[in-house]
Design an enzyme around this catalytic site. Sequence first.
Site, PDB file in Angstrom:
ATOM      1  N   LYS A 114      38.302  31.707  38.472  1.00  0.00           N
ATOM      2  CA  LYS A 114      39.024  32.699  39.266  1.00  0.00           C
ATOM      3  C   LYS A 114      38.235  32.903  40.537  1.00  0.00           C
ATOM      4  CE  LYS A 114      42.749  35.368  38.533  1.00  0.00           C
ATOM      5  NZ  LYS A 114      43.880  35.106  37.635  1.00  0.00           N
TER       6      LYS A 114
HETATM    7  C1  AKG Z   1      46.551  33.473  36.041  1.00  0.00           C
HETATM    8  O1  AKG Z   1      47.231  33.040  35.116  1.00  0.00           O
HETATM    9  O2  AKG Z   1      45.999  34.576  35.970  1.00  0.00           O
HETATM   10  C2  AKG Z   1      46.343  32.669  37.234  1.00  0.00           C
HETATM   11  O3  AKG Z   1      45.446  32.949  38.010  1.00  0.00           O
HETATM   12  C3  AKG Z   1      47.226  31.489  37.447  1.00  0.00           C
HETATM   13  C4  AKG Z   1      46.425  30.363  37.936  1.00  0.00           C
HETATM   14  C5  AKG Z   1      47.186  29.099  38.252  1.00  0.00           C
HETATM   15  O4  AKG Z   1      48.383  29.106  38.427  1.00  0.00           O
HETATM   16  O5  AKG Z   1      46.493  28.122  38.328  1.00  0.00           O
END
Ligand code: AKG
Length: 421
Positions: A114
């Site tokens: 993240k």
């Molecule tokens: C989440 O599921 O919290 C995301 O940050 C999605 C990440 C993504 O789409 O790669």
Amino acid sequence: VPSTTPAQITAGREALASALFQLDGAAERLGLDDGLRAMLATPRRSLTVAVPVRREDGGMDVVQGYRVQHNVSRGPAKGGIRFHPATDIHEVTALAMWMTWKCALVGIPYGGAKGGVAVDPARYTTNELERLTRRYVNEILPLIGPEKDIPAPDVGTDEQTMAWIMDTYSVNAGYAVPGVVTGKPMPLGGSLGRAGATSRGVQIAALCALGRSPEGVTVAVQGFGKVGAAAAQYLADAGCKVVAVSDVTGAVYAPGGLDVPALAAHVAETGQVLGYRHADALGLDELLELDVDLLVPAALEGAITEANAPRVRARMIVEGANGPTTPEADRILGANGTLIVPDILANAGGVIVSYLEWVQNIQSCSWTESQIERKLRDLMESAFGEVKSVAAERDLTLREAAHVIGVGRVAEAHRMRGLYP
Ligand code: AKG
């Protein structure tokens, strides 16, 4: 001056404490040894960067940026980038950890990451946001790449942000690299279905959990942003009656059901749900306490806590946000018989379609909306089925079962690979 409140300042630490608590529960149930548990509790890489931003008036802000790769044992790191004034290294670490379990749970070949930048994007012009994004990307450049770590949108970022990230990375590489981010605009290699994917996943999870006709099922949605607004629409499309929604300014309530497109048009015009003529105003806490069949928290972490959980009357909670329910609230709600479909399952639709976007980028191909939709539904429904049966077999809550599966798969990857990574 960051527009944070004291409560927001501690929110990151609380989110990380929740994530570690959930990991500990799974580690215990799986019988993991202390070394492996410590490995899974510790992010593989964390980078904190200073991001200078030239303002339109010639001044300069310096804001903090983060990228945390929690785990990369099953594949490249994957996870969104958040622009929010209260984000900090603790919050980003918690969110990265949840990404690891989420990707493992739904069976896509990624680790978890993240990113975050501690800014309120509403206080910056588009040009300032572009400069900020490009500078942040230059700072985290050593970490990201289509085979290493693939960012995506999150709170406060969108497909334009992803386009700037893709361009900045590509300029450095010397050629266009669409697969370095997902959630991009279609002309840059984005995927059909990505924009509404998290919300579509929430709808699929809710329908699985209901196990009956959704016709007339009453719904309250906390957070009318990207995820909440589209989830409200998908649930209404399925036949549910969306009776209340909230944003940061307040909540609106119409016991007979809200006209979601009309409310969305009001929000597009005025910037807030309050003032919508065909509903009554409601306090933010009151929305969480409504007597509804389904509550969808779709804002930030820590919305349902020890303090308000005893007043939650919803029969079911489907978590569109990451970490909206604290472990203390989980215990209270569980004792009251509230069924919680946990974040790492309920909001996995976004990363699932991100994975489909990335595969299309790698294969230089594009799939139709119905192909994407079918793959999304298959992955969501099979993950839901697995969670439900592990919960039944081991007498666990859906959250505990989801963590047993997700953590278990990552632990298995560690064991098979040996000490490294
Ligand atoms: C989440 O599921 O919290 C995301 O940050 C999605 C990440 C993504 O789409 O790669």
